[in-house]
Design a protein around this motif. Structure first.
Motif, mmCIF file in Angstrom:
data_model
loop_
_atom_site.group_PDB
_atom_site.id
_atom_site.type_symbol
_atom_site.label_atom_id
_atom_site.label_comp_id
_atom_site.label_asym_id
_atom_site.label_seq_id
_atom_site.Cartn_x
_atom_site.Cartn_y
_atom_site.Cartn_z
ATOM 1 N N GLY A 1 -3.369 -1.217 -10.604
ATOM 2 C CA GLY A 1 -3.843 -0.672 -9.345
ATOM 3 C C GLY A 1 -2.812 -0.743 -8.238
ATOM 4 N N LEU A 2 -3.292 -0.533 -7.025
ATOM 5 C CA LEU A 2 -2.460 -0.521 -5.828
ATOM 6 C C LEU A 2 -2.495 -1.884 -5.136
ATOM 7 C CD1 LEU A 2 -3.680 2.933 -4.465
ATOM 8 C CD2 LEU A 2 -1.443 2.475 -5.478
ATOM 9 N N VAL A 3 -1.558 -2.078 -4.226
ATOM 10 C CA VAL A 3 -1.493 -3.317 -3.448
ATOM 11 C C VAL A 3 -2.198 -3.092 -2.120
ATOM 12 C CG1 VAL A 3 0.023 -4.984 -2.322
ATOM 13 C CG2 VAL A 3 0.657 -4.028 -4.550
ATOM 14 N N TYR A 4 -3.211 -3.881 -1.875
ATOM 15 C CA TYR A 4 -4.035 -3.765 -0.662
ATOM 16 C C TYR A 4 -3.361 -4.502 0.492
ATOM 17 C CZ TYR A 4 -8.145 -4.609 2.332
ATOM 18 O OH TYR A 4 -9.021 -4.689 3.383
ATOM 19 N N GLU A 5 -3.254 -3.830 1.647
ATOM 20 C CA GLU A 5 -2.613 -4.445 2.812
ATOM 21 C C GLU A 5 -3.547 -4.537 4.013
ATOM 22 O OE1 GLU A 5 0.972 -2.114 3.425
ATOM 23 O OE2 GLU A 5 2.145 -3.657 2.365
ATOM 24 N N GLY A 6 -4.845 -4.432 3.790
ATOM 25 C CA GLY A 6 -5.788 -4.520 4.900
ATOM 26 C C GLY A 6 -6.296 -3.157 5.316
ATOM 27 N N VAL A 7 -6.670 -3.034 6.601
ATOM 28 C CA VAL A 7 -7.171 -1.764 7.126
ATOM 29 C C VAL A 7 -6.317 -1.347 8.320
ATOM 30 C CG1 VAL A 7 -9.532 -2.248 6.357
ATOM 31 C CG2 VAL A 7 -8.836 -2.886 8.682
ATOM 32 N N VAL B 1 -8.693 1.870 4.411
ATOM 33 C CA VAL B 1 -7.829 0.989 3.619
ATOM 34 C C VAL B 1 -6.363 1.400 3.743
ATOM 35 C CG1 VAL B 1 -7.229 0.289 1.285
ATOM 36 C CG2 VAL B 1 -9.608 0.341 1.979
ATOM 37 N N ARG B 2 -5.482 0.411 3.870
ATOM 38 C CA ARG B 2 -4.049 0.645 3.915
ATOM 39 C C ARG B 2 -3.432 0.126 2.616
ATOM 40 N NH1 ARG B 2 -2.887 -2.218 8.019
ATOM 41 N NH2 ARG B 2 -1.681 -3.944 7.146
ATOM 42 N N TRP B 3 -2.784 1.054 1.870
ATOM 43 C CA TRP B 3 -2.137 0.701 0.615
ATOM 44 C C TRP B 3 -0.642 0.532 0.827
ATOM 45 C CZ3 TRP B 3 -5.919 -0.505 -2.445
ATOM 46 C CH2 TRP B 3 -7.085 0.257 -2.503
ATOM 47 N N ALA B 4 -0.020 -0.280 -0.023
ATOM 48 C CA ALA B 4 1.426 -0.510 0.067
ATOM 49 C C ALA B 4 2.182 0.629 -0.620
ATOM 50 C CB ALA B 4 1.785 -1.838 -0.579
ATOM 51 N N ASP B 5 3.180 1.164 0.075
ATOM 52 C CA ASP B 5 4.065 2.187 -0.487
ATOM 53 C C ASP B 5 5.234 1.461 -1.147
ATOM 54 O OD1 ASP B 5 5.491 4.438 -1.106
ATOM 55 O OD2 ASP B 5 6.117 4.876 0.958
ATOM 56 N N LEU B 6 5.035 1.068 -2.402
ATOM 57 C CA LEU B 6 5.997 0.182 -3.058
ATOM 58 C C LEU B 6 7.358 0.825 -3.284
ATOM 59 C CD1 LEU B 6 3.753 -1.627 -5.711
ATOM 60 C CD2 LEU B 6 4.341 -2.357 -3.402
ATOM 61 N N ASN B 7 7.393 2.132 -3.510
ATOM 62 C CA ASN B 7 8.689 2.767 -3.771
ATOM 63 C C ASN B 7 9.272 3.451 -2.535
ATOM 64 O OD1 ASN B 7 6.960 4.927 -3.559
ATOM 65 N ND2 ASN B 7 7.669 5.956 -5.419
ATOM 66 N N ASN B 8 8.574 3.292 -1.394
ATOM 67 C CA ASN B 8 9.075 3.793 -0.103
ATOM 68 C C ASN B 8 9.416 5.287 -0.130
ATOM 69 O OD1 ASN B 8 9.069 1.197 1.250
ATOM 70 N ND2 ASN B 8 10.842 0.665 -0.015
ATOM 71 N N ASP B 9 8.551 6.088 -0.791
ATOM 72 C CA ASP B 9 8.799 7.532 -0.797
ATOM 73 C C ASP B 9 7.921 8.281 0.197
ATOM 74 O OD1 ASP B 9 6.331 7.347 -1.986
ATOM 75 O OD2 ASP B 9 6.832 8.573 -3.747
ATOM 76 N N GLY B 10 7.180 7.542 1.023
ATOM 77 C CA GLY B 10 6.396 8.174 2.071
ATOM 78 C C GLY B 10 5.056 8.713 1.635
ATOM 79 N N ARG B 11 4.604 8.372 0.429
ATOM 80 C CA ARG B 11 3.286 8.809 -0.018
ATOM 81 C C ARG B 11 2.744 7.778 -1.012
ATOM 82 N NH1 ARG B 11 3.267 11.996 -4.922
ATOM 83 N NH2 ARG B 11 5.330 11.910 -5.935
ATOM 84 N N ILE B 12 1.424 7.761 -1.159
ATOM 85 C CA ILE B 12 0.783 6.855 -2.098
ATOM 86 C C ILE B 12 0.491 7.636 -3.375
ATOM 87 C CG2 ILE B 12 -1.173 5.336 -2.530
ATOM 88 C CD1 ILE B 12 0.736 4.385 -0.342
ATOM 89 N N SER B 13 1.066 7.165 -4.491
ATOM 90 C CA SER B 13 0.929 7.882 -5.752
ATOM 91 C C SER B 13 0.908 6.886 -6.898
ATOM 92 C CB SER B 13 2.088 8.867 -5.930
ATOM 93 O OG SER B 13 3.305 8.162 -6.110
ATOM 94 N N ILE B 14 0.939 7.406 -8.117
ATOM 95 C CA ILE B 14 0.935 6.551 -9.298
ATOM 96 C C ILE B 14 2.157 5.639 -9.335
ATOM 97 C CG2 ILE B 14 2.141 8.249 -10.743
ATOM 98 C CD1 ILE B 14 0.332 7.342 -13.063
ATOM 99 N N ASP B 15 3.227 6.048 -8.673
ATOM 100 C CA ASP B 15 4.446 5.242 -8.660
ATOM 101 C C ASP B 15 4.301 3.990 -7.800
ATOM 102 O OD1 ASP B 15 5.772 7.061 -10.316
ATOM 103 O OD2 ASP B 15 6.298 8.327 -8.603
ATOM 104 N N ASP B 16 3.219 3.894 -7.043
ATOM 105 C CA ASP B 16 2.972 2.710 -6.221
ATOM 106 C C ASP B 16 2.014 1.742 -6.895
ATOM 107 O OD1 ASP B 16 4.532 3.502 -3.883
ATOM 108 O OD2 ASP B 16 3.032 5.080 -3.656
ATOM 109 N N GLN B 17 1.566 2.077 -8.095
ATOM 110 C CA GLN B 17 0.684 1.176 -8.818
ATOM 111 C C GLN B 17 1.480 0.147 -9.614
ATOM 112 O OE1 GLN B 17 -1.731 4.492 -10.686
ATOM 113 N NE2 GLN B 17 -3.409 3.156 -10.040
ATOM 114 N N LYS B 18 0.821 -0.960 -9.911
ATOM 115 C CA LYS B 18 1.446 -2.046 -10.652
ATOM 116 C C LYS B 18 0.342 -2.845 -11.333
ATOM 117 C CE LYS B 18 2.579 -5.764 -8.424
ATOM 118 N NZ LYS B 18 3.199 -6.756 -7.521
#
Length: 377
Positions: free
Chosen positions: A166-172, A192-209
């Motif tokens: 899933g995604l990394v939860y960072e609060g609201v 909900v605010r999700w973490a953009d782990l790969n810093n590409d400016g969007r939330i996608s499958i690449d931000d899951q872990k």
């Protein structure tokens, strides 16, 4: 297996006499090539005894490989079904089991005996067959969010079975400035605010872990028997340590009108509570798995406790009984855990072997209380 009336949330049937009539249809696609799973294992064991049999220990080390696993594999939706049960892949389990039993006290009026068992298991996916390196399993519910974002687990070669994905939860979001600077430009205040782990400016499958592991580090049980004259008491404790639970029930209770009081008191509001840390009232529960859904599922519970009394039928003058006893027992009366749900020892996908540790409205272990009378003539 058949279902009546609807599949995939669509009402189906045909019209008869001006009314829609339900129909029966397969709920999954058949596979005539299915076979039993196959396994090979190696065991090394030791049996030890001390003090004239008052202390005994058994230790086993094992390694087992299972092939032709029964797995739900994805297929093109044009078939009318999204998955099919197939024999595919290899999984390895290895670990150890230890059992210790002892006679602690024994005399004319009082005895006490104990047994302790401990086991530790590690599993690893060796192969998924067909050239696949991974596949997703389970489902969050609440609509399709795309890119498998509403799948609960990802099973990957080289890793343990059933790990949560899933995604990394960072609060609201508490301000418009936070939204403008985030990868979620269409978000609302209090969502909900999700973490953009790969810093590409969007939330996608690449931000899951991988966000959790439902496999416990170890499990154990402790059993004690006491007798005092005609009384007998048995207490059995059972525990699992180190596993995670995906609490999807709690997820449903954090947003909108479904929120519990504890979340309503901390929910974000731009005027009344701008420092709020949970979803605002106008934001429903998120349809994606996140780190906020994962909780420590470690627990210790009293699996069973029973107390019995054996009557002395000779002293009572009850000649038509050879033996007479009364027993009161309780199943699962107490559990110690930090898990917020009803029961950490649940799995909403109990019929599958590739998803576990998911609490999606799962029914908890039943607490039962019984009183019985046993007599022989």
């Amino acid at each position: 297996k058949f279902i009546i009336g609807s599949r995939n949330d669509y009402n189906v049937g045909y019209v008869l006499g001006g009314s829609q009539v339900p129909v029966a249809m397969p709920s999954n696609i058949g596979n005539a090539d299915l076979t039993w799973e196959k396994g090979s294992d190696f065991n090394l064991g030791f049996d030890l005894g001390f003090f004239n049999g008052r202390l005994n220990a058994t230790m086993d080390f094992y390694k087992k490989e299972t092939t032709d696993m029964l797995l739900e594999m994805p297929i093109p939706i044009q078939n009318g079904f999204s998955n099919v049960l197939v024999n595919s892949g290899v999984i390895e389990n290895k670990g150890m089991e230890l059992n210790i039993s002892s006679v602690n006290i024994t005399n004319d009026n009082f005895t006490w005996s104990s047994s302790v068992n401990f086991s530790k298991n590690e599993n690893k996916i060796v192969s998924l067959g067909g050239g696949n390196d991974f596949y997703f399993a389970g489902w969050v519910g609440g609509g399709n969010q795309g890119w498998n974002s509403n799948r609960v687990a990802k099973n990957e070669v080289g890793g343990a079975l059933g790990r949560f994905w899933g995604l990394v939860y960072e609060g609201v979001f508490q301000s418009q400035a936070e939204i403008d600077a985030s990868a979620q430009p269409n978000a609302r205040l209090g969502s909900v605010r999700w973490a953009d782990l790969n810093n590409d400016g969007r939330i996608s499958i690449d931000d899951q872990k991988y966000v959790g592991n439902p496999n416990p580090d170890f499990i154990f049980g402790i059993n004690n028997d006491w007798t005092y004259k005609n009384w007998k008491l048995n207490v059995f404790l059972y525990g699992e340590q180190g596993q995670d639970v995906l609490n999807l029930t709690w997820r449903r209770m954090t947003g909108g009108t479904n929120a519990l009081k504890s979340d309503r008191d901390t929910r974000f509001h731009p005027v009344n509570n701008p420092e709020g840390t949970t979803l605002s009232a106008n934001n429903g529960w998120p349809g994606r798995v996140g780190t906020h859904n994962v909780e420590d599922g470690s627990f210790v519970r009293i699996r069973n406790i029973s107390l019995s009394y054996d009557f002395d039928v000779d002293k009572l003058g009850i000649d038509f009984f050879n033996n007479l006893s009364v027993t009161a027992s309780a199943d699962n009366p107490v559990i110690w855990t930090n898990y917020r749900g009803y029961d950490p020892e649940v799995n909403s996908y109990g019929s599958t072997n590739d998803v576990k540790g998911v609490d999606r409205y799962a029914y908890p272990a039943t607490k039962g209380f019984r009183i019985g009378v046993q007599a022989s003539f």
